[in-house]
Write an enzyme that holds these catalytic residues in place. Sequence first.
Site, PDB file in Angstrom:
ATOM      1  N   LYS A 123      25.905   5.021 -28.797  1.00 16.11           N
ATOM      2  CA  LYS A 123      25.554   5.802 -27.605  1.00 16.11           C
ATOM      3  C   LYS A 123      26.545   5.414 -26.513  1.00 16.11           C
ATOM      4  O   LYS A 123      26.406   4.381 -25.867  1.00 16.11           O
ATOM      5  CB  LYS A 123      24.127   5.453 -27.175  1.00 16.11           C
ATOM      6  CG  LYS A 123      23.346   6.579 -26.529  1.00 16.11           C
ATOM      7  CD  LYS A 123      23.959   7.140 -25.270  1.00 16.11           C
ATOM      8  CE  LYS A 123      23.625   6.351 -24.038  1.00 16.11           C
ATOM      9  NZ  LYS A 123      24.371   6.802 -22.845  1.00 16.11           N
ATOM     10  N   GLY A 127      26.276  -3.790 -20.793  1.00 12.67           N
ATOM     11  CA  GLY A 127      26.015  -3.057 -19.565  1.00 12.67           C
ATOM     12  C   GLY A 127      25.332  -3.953 -18.552  1.00 12.67           C
ATOM     13  O   GLY A 127      25.533  -5.173 -18.545  1.00 12.67           O
ATOM     14  N   SER A 128      24.517  -3.343 -17.706  1.00 13.17           N
ATOM     15  CA  SER A 128      23.918  -4.070 -16.581  1.00 13.17           C
ATOM     16  C   SER A 128      22.741  -4.945 -17.018  1.00 13.17           C
ATOM     17  O   SER A 128      22.117  -4.697 -18.051  1.00 13.17           O
ATOM     18  CB  SER A 128      23.450  -3.064 -15.543  1.00 13.17           C
ATOM     19  OG  SER A 128      22.462  -2.229 -16.118  1.00 13.17           O
ATOM     20  N   VAL A 183      19.302  -2.890 -17.267  1.00 12.82           N
ATOM     21  CA  VAL A 183      19.107  -2.115 -18.496  1.00 12.82           C
ATOM     22  C   VAL A 183      19.053  -3.053 -19.710  1.00 12.82           C
ATOM     23  O   VAL A 183      18.291  -2.824 -20.650  1.00 12.82           O
ATOM     24  CB  VAL A 183      20.209  -1.037 -18.657  1.00 12.82           C
ATOM     25  CG1 VAL A 183      20.028  -0.282 -19.958  1.00 12.82           C
ATOM     26  CG2 VAL A 183      20.174  -0.072 -17.482  1.00 12.82           C
ATOM     27  N   GLY A 184      19.814  -4.134 -19.667  1.00 11.40           N
ATOM     28  CA  GLY A 184      19.773  -5.107 -20.767  1.00 11.40           C
ATOM     29  C   GLY A 184      18.359  -5.631 -20.998  1.00 11.40           C
ATOM     30  O   GLY A 184      17.919  -5.796 -22.145  1.00 11.40           O
ATOM     31  N   GLU A 213      25.509  -8.173 -23.852  1.00  9.91           N
ATOM     32  CA  GLU A 213      26.685  -8.538 -23.060  1.00  9.91           C
ATOM     33  C   GLU A 213      26.467  -7.946 -21.680  1.00  9.91           C
ATOM     34  O   GLU A 213      26.556  -6.731 -21.507  1.00  9.91           O
ATOM     35  CB  GLU A 213      27.960  -7.952 -23.671  1.00  9.91           C
ATOM     36  CG  GLU A 213      28.236  -8.360 -25.103  1.00  9.91           C
ATOM     37  CD  GLU A 213      28.710  -9.796 -25.254  1.00  9.91           C
ATOM     38  OE1 GLU A 213      28.756 -10.536 -24.245  1.00  9.91           O
ATOM     39  OE2 GLU A 213      29.012 -10.175 -26.393  1.00  9.91           O
ATOM     40  N   CYS A 223      33.603  -6.777 -16.761  1.00  7.00           N
ATOM     41  CA  CYS A 223      32.527  -7.783 -16.692  1.00  7.00           C
ATOM     42  C   CYS A 223      33.120  -9.176 -16.519  1.00  7.00           C
ATOM     43  O   CYS A 223      32.499 -10.045 -15.925  1.00  7.00           O
ATOM     44  CB  CYS A 223      31.663  -7.714 -17.930  1.00  7.00           C
ATOM     45  SG  CYS A 223      32.606  -7.850 -19.432  1.00  7.00           S
ATOM     46  N   GLU A 264      27.390  -9.607  -8.632  1.00  4.15           N
ATOM     47  CA  GLU A 264      28.490  -8.882  -9.267  1.00  4.15           C
ATOM     48  C   GLU A 264      28.748  -7.583  -8.502  1.00  4.15           C
ATOM     49  O   GLU A 264      27.863  -6.753  -8.365  1.00  4.15           O
ATOM     50  CB  GLU A 264      28.129  -8.558 -10.715  1.00  4.15           C
ATOM     51  CG  GLU A 264      29.263  -7.910 -11.454  1.00  4.15           C
ATOM     52  CD  GLU A 264      28.902  -7.539 -12.881  1.00  4.15           C
ATOM     53  OE1 GLU A 264      27.856  -6.907 -13.066  1.00  4.15           O
ATOM     54  OE2 GLU A 264      29.661  -7.890 -13.785  1.00  4.15           O
TER      55      GLU A 264
HETATM   56  P1  NAD Z   1      24.389   0.436 -17.481  1.00  2.00           P
HETATM   57  O1  NAD Z   1      23.514  -0.677 -17.887  1.00  2.00           O
HETATM   58  O2  NAD Z   1      23.903   1.354 -16.442  1.00  2.00           O
HETATM   59  O3  NAD Z   1      24.727   1.361 -18.737  1.00  2.00           O
HETATM   60  C1  NAD Z   1      25.215   0.858 -19.937  1.00  2.00           C
HETATM   61  C2  NAD Z   1      24.776   1.753 -21.073  1.00  2.00           C
HETATM   62  O4  NAD Z   1      23.352   1.718 -21.169  1.00  2.00           O
HETATM   63  C3  NAD Z   1      25.146   3.233 -20.902  1.00  2.00           C
HETATM   64  O5  NAD Z   1      25.497   3.756 -22.166  1.00  2.00           O
HETATM   65  C4  NAD Z   1      23.845   3.845 -20.430  1.00  2.00           C
HETATM   66  O6  NAD Z   1      23.727   5.199 -20.750  1.00  2.00           O
HETATM   67  C5  NAD Z   1      22.822   3.033 -21.184  1.00  2.00           C
HETATM   68  N1  NAD Z   1      21.484   3.016 -20.604  1.00  2.00           N
HETATM   69  C6  NAD Z   1      21.124   3.226 -19.308  1.00  2.00           C
HETATM   70  N2  NAD Z   1      19.776   3.156 -19.172  1.00  2.00           N
HETATM   71  C7  NAD Z   1      19.283   2.896 -20.410  1.00  2.00           C
HETATM   72  C8  NAD Z   1      17.968   2.672 -20.909  1.00  2.00           C
HETATM   73  N3  NAD Z   1      16.899   2.748 -20.119  1.00  2.00           N
HETATM   74  N4  NAD Z   1      17.823   2.370 -22.207  1.00  2.00           N
HETATM   75  C9  NAD Z   1      18.910   2.275 -23.028  1.00  2.00           C
HETATM   76  N5  NAD Z   1      20.171   2.495 -22.615  1.00  2.00           N
HETATM   77  C10 NAD Z   1      20.356   2.795 -21.318  1.00  2.00           C
HETATM   78  O7  NAD Z   1      25.750  -0.257 -17.122  1.00  2.00           O
HETATM   79  P2  NAD Z   1      27.045   0.419 -16.510  1.00  2.00           P
HETATM   80  O8  NAD Z   1      26.735   0.765 -15.104  1.00  2.00           O
HETATM   81  O9  NAD Z   1      27.519   1.482 -17.412  1.00  2.00           O
HETATM   82  O10 NAD Z   1      28.090  -0.807 -16.599  1.00  2.00           O
HETATM   83  C11 NAD Z   1      28.190  -1.750 -15.605  1.00  2.00           C
HETATM   84  C12 NAD Z   1      27.564  -3.056 -16.011  1.00  2.00           C
HETATM   85  O11 NAD Z   1      27.924  -3.423 -17.331  1.00  2.00           O
HETATM   86  C13 NAD Z   1      28.034  -4.216 -15.169  1.00  2.00           C
HETATM   87  O12 NAD Z   1      26.921  -4.988 -14.775  1.00  2.00           O
HETATM   88  C14 NAD Z   1      28.938  -5.021 -16.086  1.00  2.00           C
HETATM   89  O13 NAD Z   1      29.049  -6.365 -15.799  1.00  2.00           O
HETATM   90  C15 NAD Z   1      28.339  -4.785 -17.400  1.00  2.00           C
HETATM   91  N6  NAD Z   1      29.334  -4.960 -18.465  1.00  2.00           N
HETATM   92  C16 NAD Z   1      29.281  -6.073 -19.240  1.00  2.00           C
HETATM   93  C17 NAD Z   1      30.224  -6.287 -20.229  1.00  2.00           C
HETATM   94  C18 NAD Z   1      30.183  -7.510 -21.103  1.00  2.00           C
HETATM   95  O14 NAD Z   1      30.850  -7.526 -22.121  1.00  2.00           O
HETATM   96  N7  NAD Z   1      29.455  -8.554 -20.750  1.00  2.00           N
HETATM   97  C19 NAD Z   1      31.218  -5.341 -20.435  1.00  2.00           C
HETATM   98  C20 NAD Z   1      31.244  -4.209 -19.633  1.00  2.00           C
HETATM   99  C21 NAD Z   1      30.287  -4.028 -18.657  1.00  2.00           C
END
Ligand code: NAD
Length: 474
Positions: free
Chosen positions: A168, A221-222, A225-226, A243, A277, A376
């Site tokens: 996704k 991601g964030s 959401v994680g 991550e 990140c 962050e």
């Molecule tokens: P996000 O958490 O908003 O989205 C990430 C993914 O999750 C997207 O595909 C999104 O569609 C999906 N998502 C959103 N809501 C969801 C839900 N309720 N259930 C399941 N999936 C859902 O993050 P973002 O804004 O796209 O990215 C920014 C964040 O990601 C920053 O905090 C950054 O530090 C982190 N990040 C971490 C790494 C790492 O390797 N540690 C790498 C890149 C980004």
Amino acid sequence: MYIGGRWLPAQDGRTLPVVSPADGETFDQVARGGAHEVDLAVAAARAALAGPWGRLNGTERGRILMQIGQAVLAHADELAQLEALDTGKPMTTARNDITVLARYFEFYGSAADKLHGESIPFLAGHQVTLVREPLGVTAHIIPWNYPAQMLGRTVAPALAMGNATVLKPAEDTCLSALRFAEIAAAAGLPEGALNVVTGLGEEAGAALAGHPGIDFVSFTGSNEVGTLVQQAAAKNAVKCVLELGGKSPQIVFDDVDMERAVPIVVRAIVQNAGQTCTAGSRLLVQRSIHDRFVGRVAEAFAKVRVGTPAMDLDCGPLMNPAQQRRVQRYIDQARAAGIPVLAEGQIAADAPKTGHYVKPTLFGPVPRDAALAREEVFGPVLAVLPFDDEADAIALANGTDYGLLAAVWTENAGRLQRVAKAVKAGQVFMNCYGAGGGVELPFGGTKRSGHGREKGLLALEELSTTKTLVHFHG
Ligand code: NAD
């Protein structure tokens, strides 16, 4: 969407606009998938495990992965153009991202038959063998900052171990994943081994994370959401690798090689407009060299230029208006709080006014309890914090909720080792920095930066399970 080797629209015909971060214009649309499409993708992946894909051995899977790597390189220009258009990043960065995507498939392709089992000494008359098996259907939810690299990082090791995958991509950046699926199929990847469901996080993402038919979920991601993804996985007792974010410190001691450190320190926060990140977003500098070192950094920072992908400058726009507002808010609030601005980069005069640009900004000294020192930003904003001695540096470095990456800069070998060992992070760079780099290097968080490891050979362990075979032969 690409499901079971076929292109599908959303069942209800809904789509999402694809917007260029460089000028704010809508230039395409993608399908807005949801629970129904996730069901189809999980079923297609399950069928792949029972079909030709599931019958391949490691050598055969590896060969396909390496062919995919070659095919990505053969389409590198096209994929890089697509990635730059979708994310707004400079062409050179986009080209590098596609090379890294290829590299993930080469690396894991060549490793697919290298993770062997074990023989375990046991009771007389018994032979015990530990064999490694795929987990099954693996789900991969990735963010928008490095769409192609993230795809490679999480999907390539999953395929190498014989899993069937459902990806996704972030709703803002689906294009390279969709084109990649087609390229991978043409390179020999059997149908259903990789399924791409596009859609919103709260619809397609949530449906995938909580799907009873998956056996593993990898989320990048964030933190917010994680947590939701981990809760959803827990309901089905599904393993997850998270991550999440970072606030990575660059710790600079007074015997630093300035010539070497200054450009790397600037690059580590400006790269990808700070939307990394592992961005080096805190610059911790020993007080005795503070003014000299920070002066050099400010000089280099003031030369940073921001523009469109075609301008190919130091960095591009932020991903979307929400991210632009968020980063600008951090900058405005820090200024309003009286935190000194030490330098600003420049936005190219002919960059479209409708693009999502912000000025890279260097702040310092930043109070230790300020938002800029702890949270962050995910933008090109660097916070300088002075420290007194080694103990103070370690306390400061470890003083946030995050623990993803760190760098230590000193010519004193003993201090390098002591500080590197004391800092809480998944990776520590010594007299160098590798934001996002190193396909071979195990990567992941401690503390609130997440858990589990990606990259390197450790990813193959995360993406497989063991079975203990106990044979009584008398
Ligand atoms: P996000 O958490 O908003 O989205 C990430 C993914 O999750 C997207 O595909 C999104 O569609 C999906 N998502 C959103 N809501 C969801 C839900 N309720 N259930 C399941 N999936 C859902 O993050 P973002 O804004 O796209 O990215 C920014 C964040 O990601 C920053 O905090 C950054 O530090 C982190 N990040 C971490 C790494 C790492 O390797 N540690 C790498 C890149 C980004």
